[in-house]
Design an enzyme around this catalytic site. Structure first.
Site, PDB file in Angstrom:
ATOM      1  N   GLY A   1       0.779  -1.203  -0.010  1.00 43.57           N
ATOM      2  CA  GLY A   1       0.055  -0.054  -0.191  1.00 43.57           C
ATOM      3  C   GLY A   1       0.922   1.315   0.040  1.00 43.57           C
ATOM      4  O   GLY A   1       2.088   1.377   0.200  1.00 43.57           O
TER       5      GLY A   1
ATOM      6  N   ARG B   1       4.057   6.292   1.644  1.00 46.38           N
ATOM      7  CA  ARG B   1       4.341   7.632   1.692  1.00 46.38           C
ATOM      8  C   ARG B   1       3.797   8.441   0.516  1.00 46.38           C
ATOM      9  O   ARG B   1       4.359   9.421   0.269  1.00 46.38           O
ATOM     10  CB  ARG B   1       5.940   7.682   1.746  1.00 46.38           C
ATOM     11  CG  ARG B   1       6.474   6.958   0.357  1.00 46.38           C
ATOM     12  CD  ARG B   1       8.031   7.553   0.371  1.00 46.38           C
ATOM     13  NE  ARG B   1       8.361   6.538  -0.765  1.00 46.38           N
ATOM     14  CZ  ARG B   1       9.653   6.680  -1.276  1.00 46.38           C
ATOM     15  NH1 ARG B   1      10.311   7.877  -0.957  1.00 46.38           N
ATOM     16  NH2 ARG B   1      10.168   5.832  -2.002  1.00 46.38           N
TER      17      ARG B   1
ATOM     18  N   LYS C   1       3.859  12.431  -3.446  1.00 46.92           N
ATOM     19  CA  LYS C   1       4.711  11.267  -3.216  1.00 46.92           C
ATOM     20  C   LYS C   1       5.786  12.014  -1.935  1.00 46.92           C
ATOM     21  O   LYS C   1       6.634  12.928  -2.169  1.00 46.92           O
ATOM     22  CB  LYS C   1       5.722  10.628  -4.189  1.00 46.92           C
ATOM     23  CG  LYS C   1       6.436   9.592  -3.888  1.00 46.92           C
ATOM     24  CD  LYS C   1       6.854   8.821  -5.233  1.00 46.92           C
ATOM     25  CE  LYS C   1       7.872   7.618  -4.884  1.00 46.92           C
ATOM     26  NZ  LYS C   1       8.323   6.962  -5.994  1.00 46.92           N
TER      27      LYS C   1
ATOM     28  N   ASP D   1       8.947   6.350   7.546  1.00 42.36           N
ATOM     29  CA  ASP D   1       8.276   7.668   8.083  1.00 42.36           C
ATOM     30  C   ASP D   1       7.494   8.516   7.070  1.00 42.36           C
ATOM     31  O   ASP D   1       7.148   9.562   7.550  1.00 42.36           O
ATOM     32  CB  ASP D   1       9.726   8.441   8.212  1.00 42.36           C
ATOM     33  CG  ASP D   1      10.437   8.681   6.882  1.00 42.36           C
ATOM     34  OD1 ASP D   1      10.076   8.531   5.654  1.00 42.36           O
ATOM     35  OD2 ASP D   1      11.354   9.397   7.125  1.00 42.36           O
ATOM     36  N   GLY D   2       7.001   7.996   5.849  1.00 39.44           N
ATOM     37  CA  GLY D   2       5.965   8.450   5.036  1.00 39.44           C
ATOM     38  C   GLY D   2       6.536   9.749   4.308  1.00 39.44           C
ATOM     39  O   GLY D   2       6.006  10.419   3.638  1.00 39.44           O
TER      40      GLY D   2
ATOM     41  N   ARG E   1       3.182  13.683  -8.183  1.00 37.93           N
ATOM     42  CA  ARG E   1       3.135  12.753  -9.634  1.00 37.93           C
ATOM     43  C   ARG E   1       1.815  12.629 -10.407  1.00 37.93           C
ATOM     44  O   ARG E   1       0.754  12.565  -9.450  1.00 37.93           O
ATOM     45  CB  ARG E   1       3.561  11.290  -9.094  1.00 37.93           C
ATOM     46  CG  ARG E   1       3.722  10.073 -10.096  1.00 37.93           C
ATOM     47  CD  ARG E   1       4.487   9.008  -9.521  1.00 37.93           C
ATOM     48  NE  ARG E   1       4.179   8.171  -8.495  1.00 37.93           N
ATOM     49  CZ  ARG E   1       4.552   6.886  -8.010  1.00 37.93           C
ATOM     50  NH1 ARG E   1       5.625   6.852  -8.434  1.00 37.93           N
ATOM     51  NH2 ARG E   1       3.909   6.432  -7.068  1.00 37.93           N
TER      52      ARG E   1
ATOM     53  N   ARG F   1      -1.801  -1.032  -9.763  1.00 32.74           N
ATOM     54  CA  ARG F   1      -0.984  -1.702 -10.236  1.00 32.74           C
ATOM     55  C   ARG F   1      -1.398  -3.217 -10.090  1.00 32.74           C
ATOM     56  O   ARG F   1      -2.360  -3.729  -9.687  1.00 32.74           O
ATOM     57  CB  ARG F   1       0.431  -1.901  -8.818  1.00 32.74           C
ATOM     58  CG  ARG F   1       0.646  -0.153  -8.841  1.00 32.74           C
ATOM     59  CD  ARG F   1       0.730  -0.059  -6.964  1.00 32.74           C
ATOM     60  NE  ARG F   1       0.771   1.328  -6.749  1.00 32.74           N
ATOM     61  CZ  ARG F   1       1.801   2.139  -6.808  1.00 32.74           C
ATOM     62  NH1 ARG F   1       3.120   1.215  -7.033  1.00 32.74           N
ATOM     63  NH2 ARG F   1       2.139   3.401  -6.471  1.00 32.74           N
TER      64      ARG F   1
ATOM     65  N   ASP G   1       4.040  -4.566  -7.536  1.00 39.13           N
ATOM     66  CA  ASP G   1       3.403  -3.339  -7.100  1.00 39.13           C
ATOM     67  C   ASP G   1       4.134  -2.265  -7.724  1.00 39.13           C
ATOM     68  O   ASP G   1       3.607  -1.328  -7.583  1.00 39.13           O
ATOM     69  CB  ASP G   1       3.994  -3.422  -5.762  1.00 39.13           C
ATOM     70  CG  ASP G   1       5.071  -3.618  -5.344  1.00 39.13           C
ATOM     71  OD1 ASP G   1       5.782  -4.561  -5.294  1.00 39.13           O
ATOM     72  OD2 ASP G   1       5.570  -2.521  -4.568  1.00 39.13           O
TER      73      ASP G   1
ATOM     74  N   ASP H   1       7.417   4.164 -10.463  1.00 41.37           N
ATOM     75  CA  ASP H   1       8.345   4.017  -9.443  1.00 41.37           C
ATOM     76  C   ASP H   1       9.810   4.123  -9.994  1.00 41.37           C
ATOM     77  O   ASP H   1      10.350   3.128  -9.979  1.00 41.37           O
ATOM     78  CB  ASP H   1       7.846   2.642  -8.732  1.00 41.37           C
ATOM     79  CG  ASP H   1       6.960   3.148  -7.595  1.00 41.37           C
ATOM     80  OD1 ASP H   1       6.404   4.278  -7.696  1.00 41.37           O
ATOM     81  OD2 ASP H   1       6.839   2.268  -6.792  1.00 41.37           O
TER      82      ASP H   1
HETATM   83  P1  AMP Z   1       9.018   1.148  -3.320  1.00 42.53           P
HETATM   84  O1  AMP Z   1      10.273   0.524  -3.328  1.00 42.53           O
HETATM   85  O2  AMP Z   1       9.068   2.856  -3.534  1.00 42.53           O
HETATM   86  O3  AMP Z   1       8.395   0.513  -4.585  1.00 42.53           O
HETATM   87  O4  AMP Z   1       8.082   0.972  -2.201  1.00 42.53           O
HETATM   88  C1  AMP Z   1       7.824   0.005  -1.558  1.00 42.53           C
HETATM   89  C2  AMP Z   1       6.876  -0.088  -0.469  1.00 42.53           C
HETATM   90  O5  AMP Z   1       7.403   0.728   0.595  1.00 42.53           O
HETATM   91  C3  AMP Z   1       5.663   0.821  -0.817  1.00 42.53           C
HETATM   92  O6  AMP Z   1       4.422   0.346  -0.156  1.00 42.53           O
HETATM   93  C4  AMP Z   1       6.024   2.252  -0.320  1.00 42.53           C
HETATM   94  O7  AMP Z   1       4.917   3.048  -0.102  1.00 42.53           O
HETATM   95  C5  AMP Z   1       6.599   1.808   0.964  1.00 42.53           C
HETATM   96  N1  AMP Z   1       7.677   2.923   1.347  1.00 42.53           N
HETATM   97  C6  AMP Z   1       8.571   3.296   0.729  1.00 42.53           C
HETATM   98  N2  AMP Z   1       9.285   4.096   1.411  1.00 42.53           N
HETATM   99  C7  AMP Z   1       8.743   4.557   2.394  1.00 42.53           C
HETATM  100  C8  AMP Z   1       8.794   5.529   3.480  1.00 42.53           C
HETATM  101  N3  AMP Z   1       9.689   6.406   3.494  1.00 42.53           N
HETATM  102  N4  AMP Z   1       7.748   5.622   4.578  1.00 42.53           N
HETATM  103  C9  AMP Z   1       6.791   4.743   4.251  1.00 42.53           C
HETATM  104  N5  AMP Z   1       6.572   3.941   3.384  1.00 42.53           N
HETATM  105  C10 AMP Z   1       7.403   3.637   2.543  1.00 42.53           C
HETATM  106 MG    MG Z   2       6.574   0.889  -5.539  1.00 37.83          MG
END
Ligand code: AMP
Ligand code: MG
Length: 473
Positions: A85, A88, A108, A120-121, A171, A178, A243, A253
């Site tokens: 999900g 962030r 984002k 940390d979002g 974005r 996805r 995803d 991504d």
């Molecule tokens: P990604 O590698 O960007 O595709 O992220 C994989 C998952 O990790 C997704 O669910 C993102 O929303 C979550 N995610 C990545 N970075 C963060 C962050 N700094 N804080 C919270 N969730 C994150």
């Molecule tokens: Mg992703």
């Protein structure tokens, strides 16, 4: 007034959580994509002003926004994670553009959501600038992709290995749905929501598709074209988890993505891809693997005769290689100046790639250099290039306008890893965004030969080579 029409947020409970962005301390506009704003029917001057900045930073919600964080699952490096999900990212809503197109507007790095897990979002400035540059280049190069509407700094610090400036990317996407969105419901056995999701995606992206099978066929074709586009640019996505694969066919991504300089078909840049699962050459195979996951999600919707459904879904996925080969041939044919390439021409392109790999020739400069006779100099062993060159010359002698084809298919400039890192360093250390803007402008017109942009066409020197890239966290 923004023309929001939030169709995804009108789906029933279970698809998302209602989550507003978390306000930030001191937002500053770093980049605004004015042409994209206009295309969306947004007023660029309003976006650049205080109210626009408040929206782009998540400090206030525009009228008509229904902010959500989307739920999804995903196969990460082959292992299934039933709940990921938006951890962030917050979807502000869908904008209907003057031309009728529907676009997600997503922040984002907008703060914690119920899906944030241990994160940390937030995002730091580096990956935000990287995604801005690369996604906009991909759009300029004609590859289906999410877009970057804006980048802001938050005035807050984020903690990674070090303390870094926080940032938010706005974005824009045809949607953020996805393969992992389908997997989220499939793993829960929620056929009812799978059906709603399928209907939503068909109505939104493939209105001509006939049911779940038609949707699968359409996504297979869209992804085959997109990935052939990646291959033609030497692009390595880096995290082709399910995803991170969009139903719309858009590239999405841009975490650890990179472009190949010295050609190596097995090139991998992502620090976490230790096995080379997502190497350049593997990307079409991985797409098939991912699409097979989508197929399994859709089978329950494909009629009472489930054996027949499995067979049809399998056939749909197995259609990928032929579509991909045709797209690949069209692209690499154009790169060689051949308008209607045959299998023999495909072999000619393969022969060049083999020579390039043996000589570690620069991918972009070699193809661009075919037009002006500078390709030979890219080869460690220039003599090895000569027989191929003679065969190629003989082949294009019968083409009407090979130069025009090549000029449109071979960018002079790509977002090279070392150049991206250099502009990020200057932005981070000196708060100076001029190099970022210069590179962004050069990448928006990748085909034009302009002397003031010559520096961006250079391959990295030995000490500039970037071997590792990192996920956007
Ligand atoms: P990604 O590698 O960007 O595709 O992220 C994989 C998952 O990790 C997704 O669910 C993102 O929303 C979550 N995610 C990545 N970075 C963060 C962050 N700094 N804080 C919270 N969730 C994150
Ligand atoms: Mg992703």
């Amino acid at each position: 007034m923004i023309a929001f029409d939030n169709s995804y947020a009108r789906l029933p409970a279970g698809f998302f959580t209602r989550t507003a962005p978390t306000p930030v301390a001191d937002p500053q506009l770093v980049a605004l994509n004015r042409p994209l704003a206009e295309r969306l029917g947004l007023d660029p001057d309003w976006l650049a002003g205080p109210e626009g900045l408040a929206m782009l930073s998540g400090n206030s919600l525009p009228d008509g926004s229904a902010p959500i964080a989307q739920a999804y699952a995903g196969h990460q490096f082959g292992g299934f994670v039933p709940q990921l999900g938006d951890g962030r990212a917050v979807l502000l809503g869908e904008v209907v553009a003057p031309d009728g197109g529907r676009f997600d507007i997503q922040l984002k790095g907008a703060g914690l959501t119920p899906f944030s897990r241990r994160g940390d979002g937030r995002a730091w400035l580096g990956p935000v600038l990287r995604e801005y540059l690369v996604s906009e280049f991909m759009a300029a190069a004609g590859i289906p992709t999410t877009r970057a509407l804006a980048a802001i700094t938050t005035g807050e610090r984020v903690i990674r290995e070090t303390v870094l400036p926080g940032a938010i990317l706005t974005r824009v996407a045809a949607s953020h749905i996805r393969i992992g969105t389908f997997e989220f419901f499939a793993v829960r056995g929620d056929v009812e929501r799978l059906r709603l999701l399928t209907d939503h995606v068909i109505a939104r992206h493939y209105p001509q598709a006939d049911g779940a099978l038609g949707l699968l066929q359409a996504v297979v074709a869209a992804q085959a074209a997109t990935i052939a586009g990646w291959m033609g640019l030497g692009f390595v996505h880096g995290v082709m988890n399910t995803d991170n694969m969009s139903l719309s066919g858009e590239t999405i991504d841009y975490g650890p993505c990179a472009f190949i300089d010295a050609f190596d078909p097995r090139a991998v840049f992502s620090s976490i891809d230790t096995g080379g699962r997502y190497a350049w050459i593997e990307q079409p195979n991985i797409a098939v693997w991912n699409l097979a996951q989508l197929a399994s999600c859709l089978v329950p919707l494909m009629g009472a005769d489930q054996d027949q459904a499995v067979e049809q879904a399998t056939r749909a996925v197995h259609a990928f290689p032929a579509i991909y080969e045709a797209e690949w041939l069209k692209r690499f044919g154009a790169k060689l100046g051949i308008a209607a390439p045959t299998a023999t021409d495909g072999a000619l392109a393969e022969r060049l790639l083999t020579l390039m790999a043996a000589s570690r020739a620069d991918f972009t400069r070699t193809f661009a250099g075919l037009s002006d006779g500078t390709a030979r100099a890219e080869f460690a062993d220039p003599a090895a290039f000569d027989p191929w060159h003679a065969d190629w010359q003989a082949r294009i002698a019968t083409e009407t306008d090979p130069q025009a084809l090549m000029a449109a298919a071979n960018p002079r400039r790509i977002p090279r890893n070392h150049q991206i890192e250099a502009v990020i360093r200057t932005a981070r250390d000196d708060d100076d965004f001029a190099p970022f803007h210069r590179l962004d402008a050069a990448l928006h017109e990748p085909l034009q030969d302009r002397p003031e942009w010559d520096e961006y066409a250079l391959a990295p020197t030995a000490d500039q080579i970037v071997r590792r890239t990192f996920c956007g966290t």
